[in-house]
Design a protein around this motif. Structure first.
Motif, PDB file in Angstrom:
ATOM      1  N   ALA A 214     -73.670  -3.939   5.930  1.00  0.00           N
ATOM      2  CA  ALA A 214     -72.759  -2.887   6.411  1.00  0.00           C
ATOM      3  C   ALA A 214     -73.533  -1.661   6.895  1.00  0.00           C
ATOM      4  CB  ALA A 214     -71.812  -2.493   5.289  1.00  0.00           C
ATOM      5  N   GLU A 215     -73.072  -1.103   8.017  1.00  0.00           N
ATOM      6  CA  GLU A 215     -73.689   0.123   8.525  1.00  0.00           C
ATOM      7  C   GLU A 215     -72.704   1.277   8.530  1.00  0.00           C
ATOM      8  OE1 GLU A 215     -75.393  -0.793  12.297  1.00  0.00           O
ATOM      9  OE2 GLU A 215     -76.956  -2.041  11.383  1.00  0.00           O
ATOM     10  N   THR A 216     -71.397   0.962   8.737  1.00  0.00           N
ATOM     11  CA  THR A 216     -70.391   2.020   8.784  1.00  0.00           C
ATOM     12  C   THR A 216     -69.307   1.736   7.746  1.00  0.00           C
ATOM     13  OG1 THR A 216     -68.809   0.997  10.281  1.00  0.00           O
ATOM     14  CG2 THR A 216     -70.722   2.074  11.303  1.00  0.00           C
ATOM     15  N   GLU A 217     -68.449   2.727   7.535  1.00  0.00           N
ATOM     16  CA  GLU A 217     -67.366   2.577   6.559  1.00  0.00           C
ATOM     17  C   GLU A 217     -66.315   1.564   7.014  1.00  0.00           C
ATOM     18  OE1 GLU A 217     -65.863   6.439   5.498  1.00  0.00           O
ATOM     19  OE2 GLU A 217     -67.727   6.990   4.478  1.00  0.00           O
ATOM     20  N   ASP A 218     -66.411   1.128   8.262  1.00  0.00           N
ATOM     21  CA  ASP A 218     -65.497   0.087   8.734  1.00  0.00           C
ATOM     22  C   ASP A 218     -65.965  -1.320   8.355  1.00  0.00           C
ATOM     23  OD1 ASP A 218     -63.908   1.958   9.855  1.00  0.00           O
ATOM     24  OD2 ASP A 218     -63.978   1.160  11.901  1.00  0.00           O
ATOM     25  N   ASP A 219     -67.205  -1.424   7.906  1.00  0.00           N
ATOM     26  CA  ASP A 219     -67.771  -2.753   7.639  1.00  0.00           C
ATOM     27  C   ASP A 219     -67.387  -3.263   6.252  1.00  0.00           C
ATOM     28  OD1 ASP A 219     -68.961  -2.874  10.141  1.00  0.00           O
ATOM     29  OD2 ASP A 219     -70.801  -1.898   9.445  1.00  0.00           O
ATOM     30  N   LEU A 220     -66.086  -3.227   5.958  1.00  0.00           N
ATOM     31  CA  LEU A 220     -65.592  -3.718   4.667  1.00  0.00           C
ATOM     32  C   LEU A 220     -65.738  -5.230   4.598  1.00  0.00           C
ATOM     33  CD1 LEU A 220     -62.355  -1.589   4.727  1.00  0.00           C
ATOM     34  CD2 LEU A 220     -64.179  -1.348   3.029  1.00  0.00           C
ATOM     35  N   CYS A 221     -65.922  -5.750   3.399  1.00  0.00           N
ATOM     36  CA  CYS A 221     -65.985  -7.202   3.229  1.00  0.00           C
ATOM     37  C   CYS A 221     -64.561  -7.760   3.300  1.00  0.00           C
ATOM     38  CB  CYS A 221     -66.646  -7.539   1.894  1.00  0.00           C
ATOM     39  SG  CYS A 221     -66.668  -9.301   1.578  1.00  0.00           S
ATOM     40  N   ALA A 222     -64.298  -8.596   4.288  1.00  0.00           N
ATOM     41  CA  ALA A 222     -62.975  -9.196   4.479  1.00  0.00           C
ATOM     42  C   ALA A 222     -63.020 -10.651   4.039  1.00  0.00           C
ATOM     43  CB  ALA A 222     -62.597  -9.113   5.959  1.00  0.00           C
ATOM     44  N   SER A 223     -61.855 -11.271   3.904  1.00  0.00           N
ATOM     45  CA  SER A 223     -61.869 -12.688   3.505  1.00  0.00           C
ATOM     46  C   SER A 223     -62.611 -13.516   4.553  1.00  0.00           C
ATOM     47  CB  SER A 223     -60.457 -13.208   3.261  1.00  0.00           C
ATOM     48  OG  SER A 223     -59.654 -12.997   4.376  1.00  0.00           O
ATOM     49  N   GLY A 224     -62.584 -13.089   5.812  1.00  0.00           N
ATOM     50  CA  GLY A 224     -63.295 -13.801   6.874  1.00  0.00           C
ATOM     51  C   GLY A 224     -64.806 -13.690   6.757  1.00  0.00           C
ATOM     52  N   ASP A 225     -65.293 -12.762   5.925  1.00  0.00           N
ATOM     53  CA  ASP A 225     -66.734 -12.640   5.722  1.00  0.00           C
ATOM     54  C   ASP A 225     -67.239 -13.561   4.615  1.00  0.00           C
ATOM     55  OD1 ASP A 225     -67.159 -10.581   7.657  1.00  0.00           O
ATOM     56  OD2 ASP A 225     -66.123  -9.222   6.291  1.00  0.00           O
ATOM     57  N   LEU A 226     -66.316 -14.178   3.879  1.00  0.00           N
ATOM     58  CA  LEU A 226     -66.723 -15.132   2.843  1.00  0.00           C
ATOM     59  C   LEU A 226     -67.137 -16.437   3.529  1.00  0.00           C
ATOM     60  CD1 LEU A 226     -63.681 -14.715   0.386  1.00  0.00           C
ATOM     61  CD2 LEU A 226     -65.859 -13.492   0.320  1.00  0.00           C
ATOM     62  N   SER A 227     -68.048 -17.179   2.883  1.00  0.00           N
ATOM     63  CA  SER A 227     -68.383 -18.504   3.431  1.00  0.00           C
ATOM     64  C   SER A 227     -67.195 -19.437   3.152  1.00  0.00           C
ATOM     65  CB  SER A 227     -69.653 -19.039   2.765  1.00  0.00           C
ATOM     66  OG  SER A 227     -69.376 -19.322   1.414  1.00  0.00           O
ATOM     67  N   VAL A 228     -67.192 -20.595   3.794  1.00  0.00           N
ATOM     68  CA  VAL A 228     -66.109 -21.566   3.571  1.00  0.00           C
ATOM     69  C   VAL A 228     -66.049 -21.931   2.086  1.00  0.00           C
ATOM     70  CG1 VAL A 228     -65.338 -23.919   4.081  1.00  0.00           C
ATOM     71  CG2 VAL A 228     -66.218 -22.460   5.923  1.00  0.00           C
ATOM     72  N   ASP A 229     -67.247 -22.113   1.526  1.00  0.00           N
ATOM     73  CA  ASP A 229     -67.377 -22.447   0.112  1.00  0.00           C
ATOM     74  C   ASP A 229     -66.795 -21.351  -0.790  1.00  0.00           C
ATOM     75  OD1 ASP A 229     -68.378 -24.537  -1.231  1.00  0.00           O
ATOM     76  OD2 ASP A 229     -70.307 -23.592  -1.705  1.00  0.00           O
ATOM     77  N   GLU A 230     -67.137 -20.109  -0.497  1.00  0.00           N
ATOM     78  CA  GLU A 230     -66.645 -18.983  -1.296  1.00  0.00           C
ATOM     79  C   GLU A 230     -65.125 -18.852  -1.162  1.00  0.00           C
ATOM     80  OE1 GLU A 230     -70.627 -16.159  -0.904  1.00  0.00           O
ATOM     81  OE2 GLU A 230     -68.965 -15.880   0.465  1.00  0.00           O
ATOM     82  N   HIS A 231     -64.656 -19.083   0.057  1.00  0.00           N
ATOM     83  CA  HIS A 231     -63.212 -18.986   0.293  1.00  0.00           C
ATOM     84  C   HIS A 231     -62.462 -20.021  -0.541  1.00  0.00           C
ATOM     85  CE1 HIS A 231     -60.620 -16.873   3.263  1.00  0.00           C
ATOM     86  NE2 HIS A 231     -59.765 -17.606   2.601  1.00  0.00           N
ATOM     87  N   GLU A 232     -63.037 -21.226  -0.599  1.00  0.00           N
ATOM     88  CA  GLU A 232     -62.417 -22.281  -1.415  1.00  0.00           C
ATOM     89  C   GLU A 232     -62.363 -21.854  -2.882  1.00  0.00           C
ATOM     90  OE1 GLU A 232     -64.141 -26.224  -1.105  1.00  0.00           O
ATOM     91  OE2 GLU A 232     -63.288 -26.764  -3.045  1.00  0.00           O
ATOM     92  N   GLN A 233     -63.463 -21.263  -3.363  1.00  0.00           N
ATOM     93  CA  GLN A 233     -63.502 -20.819  -4.764  1.00  0.00           C
ATOM     94  C   GLN A 233     -62.490 -19.697  -5.021  1.00  0.00           C
ATOM     95  OE1 GLN A 233     -65.103 -22.503  -7.045  1.00  0.00           O
ATOM     96  NE2 GLN A 233     -65.833 -23.860  -5.432  1.00  0.00           N
ATOM     97  N   TYR A 234     -62.315 -18.834  -4.031  1.00  0.00           N
ATOM     98  CA  TYR A 234     -61.350 -17.722  -4.110  1.00  0.00           C
ATOM     99  C   TYR A 234     -59.931 -18.292  -4.313  1.00  0.00           C
ATOM    100  CZ  TYR A 234     -59.590 -13.103  -2.353  1.00  0.00           C
ATOM    101  OH  TYR A 234     -59.009 -11.878  -2.190  1.00  0.00           O
ATOM    102  N   PHE A 235     -59.615 -19.347  -3.560  1.00  0.00           N
ATOM    103  CA  PHE A 235     -58.305 -19.993  -3.705  1.00  0.00           C
ATOM    104  C   PHE A 235     -58.194 -20.749  -5.025  1.00  0.00           C
ATOM    105  CE2 PHE A 235     -55.339 -19.612  -0.209  1.00  0.00           C
ATOM    106  CZ  PHE A 235     -56.071 -18.825   0.664  1.00  0.00           C
ATOM    107  N   ARG A 236     -59.277 -21.434  -5.405  1.00  0.00           N
ATOM    108  CA  ARG A 236     -59.237 -22.206  -6.662  1.00  0.00           C
ATOM    109  C   ARG A 236     -58.972 -21.298  -7.852  1.00  0.00           C
ATOM    110  NH1 ARG A 236     -60.759 -27.458  -6.939  1.00  0.00           N
ATOM    111  NH2 ARG A 236     -61.715 -28.342  -5.085  1.00  0.00           N
TER     112      ARG A 236
END
Ligand SMILES: [Zn+2]
Length: 348
Positions: A214-236
Motif C-alpha cells: 500500500a502507498e495511499t490510504e485508498d490501498d485498503l485490503c479488499a476481498s479481491g486482494d486475497l488469493s483464491v486459496d485465502e478466499h476459500e478459507q475466508y468462506f470456510r
C-alpha cells in the motif's frame, strides 16, 4: 449443464414454467429508453432512466488519496493485529500451516500475539440481536462446550482485564455514569461476558488492513486482494461459524451473512470483515420466496440464470456457478447462483 443458453430445469418440477413465463413484466425497456426492472423474488422495482448516468456527481471531482504512513504491524483500527483487546475474545483463528491451514481455538488474552493468522472469528461487541434477546424470549442457555471455553479463557488474569476494560468501554459509550461503572465488581463483568461465548452475532476479520504494498490510504485490503486459496478459507471459516452457531442455539431459524465494506456501506471500520447474524425468523423476503418454491420447485432457475440468459444478463459462468447482473436492486448487483444440487453452504 453446457453453456448458459441451456435453460435449467429442476427434474422434480411438474411445471413447464419457462415456456409460459412472461419475463417482460420484470425487465422492460420503454420506447424512450427507460428500463423498468422488478426483482422477481423481492418485488422491488427500479427504474434506469436514459441519460441520468451522465449527470455530474460530487464524487466525480478529482480524488487525491492521502499518502499512507505505514505502520508494521498494522494498528489503524480495532480490527488490526496490534489491537486484539479493543474487541471481544476471539473464538478461533485460521493459521497457515505449511501448505495447508489449521484452526487454533481457545487462546487466552495473553496468547494473542504468539501466533500469526489469516482470519479471526470474533463476537461483535455491539450485537444487533443480543444474548439477552435469546435468553429472555426463549430461555436460551449457553451450552456446556461454550461454558467450558469461557472457564478456560478466564483462567488467564489478562483475559479478565481484557473483559473488564472492554465492558467498561461499552458502558461509557452507552452513557452509563462513571460512578456506576467503577462500582461494578469483576464478577458482574465476568457474568456479562457470557455474550462473547454464546451470542449469535460474530465477525470474520481478515488480517490485513491495507494491501502489502500500500502507498495511499485508498490501498485498503479488499476481498479481491486475497488469493483464491485465502478466499476459500475466508468462506470456510464463515460457514464453520454458521454451523457452530446453529448447533449451539436451537432457536436460530436464519443466519444472515454480509460484508459491508467501508463507510458508505455502513461499516465502522474500513478493515475487511464479514458479519454473521443469527435471527429467529425468516422475514418477509424469505417467506415470499418459500411460497414461490412451494408453487414451483424450479423457480430459482426460472428467475435466476434462465431469466438472465434470455435477457443477456449473464456476466460469467464456470462449471460450478453462474454470475448474473441482478435486477431490481437499489445498487448495482451481481447475483451468483450455484449449480450444485446442494442447497446449504455447509453442504457444498
Ligand atoms: Zn484495521
Amino acid at each position: 449443464m453446457a453453456g448458459f443458453v441451456c435453460l435449467y430445469n429442476d427434474r422434480f418440477s411438474d411445471k413447464k414454467t419457462v415456456a409460459h413465463m412472461d419475463y417482460s413484466i420484470y425487465y422492460h425497456t420503454m420506447p424512450d429508453g427507460t428500463i423498468k426492472q422488478v426483482n422477481p423474488f423481492t418485488g422491488t422495482e427500479v427504474w434506469s432512466v436514459s441519460g441520468r448516468g451522465r449527470k455530474p456527481l460530487d464524487y466525480d471531482q478529482e480524488h487525491r488519496p492521502k499518502k499512507l504512513h505505514r505502520h508494521e504491524p498494522e494498528d489503524y483500527c480495532s480490527f488490526c493485529p496490534t489491537r486484539f483487546r479493543d474487541i471481544p475474545p476471539e473464538k478461533t483463528r485460521l493459521v497457515r500451516d505449511g501448505d495447508s491451514y489449521k484452526l487454533v481455538d481457545g487462546l487466552t488474552s495473553s496468547q494473542y500475539e504468539n501466533e500469526d493468522y489469516l482470519f479471526r472469528r470474533v463476537p461483535n461487541l455491539f450485537e444487533i440481536v443480543s444474548l439477552n434477546y435469546w435468553r429472555k424470549n426463549y430461555d436460551y442457555k449457553l451450552s456446556e462446550k461454550q461454558l467450558n471455553l469461557k472457564d478456560q479463557f478466564m483462567q488467564d488474569p489478562a483475559s479478565i482485564d481484557h473483559i473488564v476494560a472492554l465492558l467498561q468501554y461499552k458502558m461509557r459509550l452507552q452513557g452509563i455514569p462513571e460512578e456506576e461503572i467503577t462500582r461494578m465488581d469483576t464478577n458482574t463483568f465476568i457474568s456479562d461476558a457470557d455474550a462473547f461465548f454464546g451470542g449469535g452475532h460474530e465477525m470474520i476479520i481478515a488480517r490485513r488492513h491495507y494491501k502489502e504494498n500500500a502507498e495511499t490510504e485508498d490501498d485498503l485490503c479488499a476481498s479481491g486482494d486475497l488469493s483464491v486459496d485465502e478466499h476459500e478459507q475466508y468462506f470456510r471459516l464463515t460457514i464453520d461459524a454458521m454451523v457452530d452457531i446453529t448447533e449451539n442455539n436451537k432457536y436460530v431459524r436464519y443466519i444472515s451473512v454480509f460484508q459491508n465494506w467501508m463507510k458508505p456501506a455502513g461499516a465502522s471500520f474500513d478493515h475487511l470483515h464479514k458479519q454473521i447474524v443469527a435471527i429467529d425468523e425468516w422475514g418477509a423476503a424469505i417467506e415470499r420466496q418459500i411460497s414461490m418454491v412451494k408453487e414451483d420447485k424450479n423457480i430459482f432457475n426460472v428467475f435466476g440464470p434462465n431469466f438472465a440468459a434470455l435477457n443477456n444478463l449473464v456476466f460469467a459462468e464456470n462449471d460450478f456457478a453462474v454470475a448474473c447482473i441482478g435486477i431490481g436492486h437499489r445498487h448495482p448487483t451481481i447475483e451468483i447462483y450455484s449449480k450444485s444440487v446442494h442447497a446449504r453452504p455447509d453442504e457444498h
